[in-house]
Design a protein around this motif. Structure first.
Motif, PDB file in Angstrom:
ATOM      1  N   PRO A 297       0.807  -1.224   0.000  1.00 46.68           N
ATOM      2  CA  PRO A 297       0.000   0.000   0.000  1.00 46.68           C
ATOM      3  C   PRO A 297       0.847   1.284   0.000  1.00 46.68           C
ATOM      4  N   ILE A 298       1.322   1.597  -1.210  1.00 43.19           N
ATOM      5  CA  ILE A 298       2.065   2.828  -1.451  1.00 43.19           C
ATOM      6  C   ILE A 298       1.327   3.561  -2.562  1.00 43.19           C
ATOM      7  N   TRP A 299       1.063   4.849  -2.332  1.00 40.47           N
ATOM      8  CA  TRP A 299       0.261   5.631  -3.272  1.00 40.47           C
ATOM      9  C   TRP A 299       1.071   6.772  -3.847  1.00 40.47           C
ATOM     10  N   LYS A 300       0.824   7.034  -5.128  1.00 41.55           N
ATOM     11  CA  LYS A 300       1.561   8.061  -5.864  1.00 41.55           C
ATOM     12  C   LYS A 300       0.655   9.258  -6.129  1.00 41.55           C
ATOM     13  N   HIS A 301       1.138  10.438  -5.774  1.00 42.55           N
ATOM     14  CA  HIS A 301       0.448  11.698  -6.065  1.00 42.55           C
ATOM     15  C   HIS A 301       1.271  12.429  -7.116  1.00 42.55           C
ATOM     16  N   GLN A 302       0.774  12.439  -8.362  1.00 45.35           N
ATOM     17  CA  GLN A 302       1.499  13.065  -9.468  1.00 45.35           C
ATOM     18  C   GLN A 302       1.103  14.522  -9.623  1.00 45.35           C
ATOM     19  N   LEU A 303       2.082  15.353  -9.893  1.00 46.63           N
ATOM     20  CA  LEU A 303       1.862  16.773 -10.140  1.00 46.63           C
ATOM     21  C   LEU A 303       2.184  17.050 -11.597  1.00 46.63           C
ATOM     22  N   PHE A 304       1.253  17.710 -12.294  1.00 45.40           N
ATOM     23  CA  PHE A 304       1.397  17.954 -13.725  1.00 45.40           C
ATOM     24  C   PHE A 304       1.731  19.408 -14.015  1.00 45.40           C
ATOM     25  N   ALA A 305       2.362  19.623 -15.154  1.00 46.45           N
ATOM     26  CA  ALA A 305       2.794  20.972 -15.566  1.00 46.45           C
ATOM     27  C   ALA A 305       1.621  21.925 -15.747  1.00 46.45           C
ATOM     28  N   ASP A 306       0.439  21.402 -16.055  1.00 38.84           N
ATOM     29  CA  ASP A 306      -0.728  22.268 -16.241  1.00 38.84           C
ATOM     30  C   ASP A 306      -1.393  22.665 -14.927  1.00 38.84           C
TER      31      ASP A 306
END
Length: 141
Positions: free
Chosen positions: A123-132
């Motif tokens: 249980p590892i979760w990824k929070h992605q941040l986008f250029a927009d």
């Protein structure tokens, strides 16, 4: 004989390939396979600027269980799995798995099983941040 599962960890500090390879050193090993999952600069058609991994408090115990399971199922001499949490930049290593075996085929098969099961069950979760300016959570329940 040293334990087959030589290294499992979830940490906020940068991951080091040298540490993982050193943990698997074994004179009987004819092959060592290594997978490094890195933060890439895109996902689908969107530019990624960075991401943050979060882990459930049980994640390390589950990672250990997964590693033990793979060690029992494959004829390997040693294995390791480490995952990073916290804020990561493009190019940073997010996960490293490796296996050592007498022969390359078993090392490759065990490494694939290890990374696939880790990604599926730990249980590892990824929070992605986008250029927009948008963001996305990946792998959350």
């Amino acid at each position: 004989m040293p334990p087959v599962v030589r290294l499992t960890d979830i940490r906020e500090t940068p991951l080091a390939v040298d540490e993982v390879v050193a943990a698997l050193s074994d004179a009987a090993a004819g092959g060592l396979t290594l997978f490094v999952g890195a933060v890439r600069d895109h996902d689908e058609n969107k530019a990624v600027t960075g991401l943050e991994y979060s882990a459930h408090p049980t994640a390390l115990a589950i990672l250990q269980d997964v590693a033990d399971e793979v060690a029992r199922e494959y004829d390997v001499l040693a294995l390791a799995a480490v995952h990073r949490v916290g804020k990561l930049a493009i190019g940073d290593a997010a996960v490293i798995v490796a296996t050592a075996a007498e022969h390359r085929g078993e090392a490759f098969d065990a490494s694939r099983a290890l990374i696939d099961r880790l990604k599926h069950r730990v249980p590892i979760w990824k929070h992605q941040l986008f250029a927009d300016g948008s963001d996305e959570w990946v792998g959350t329940p």
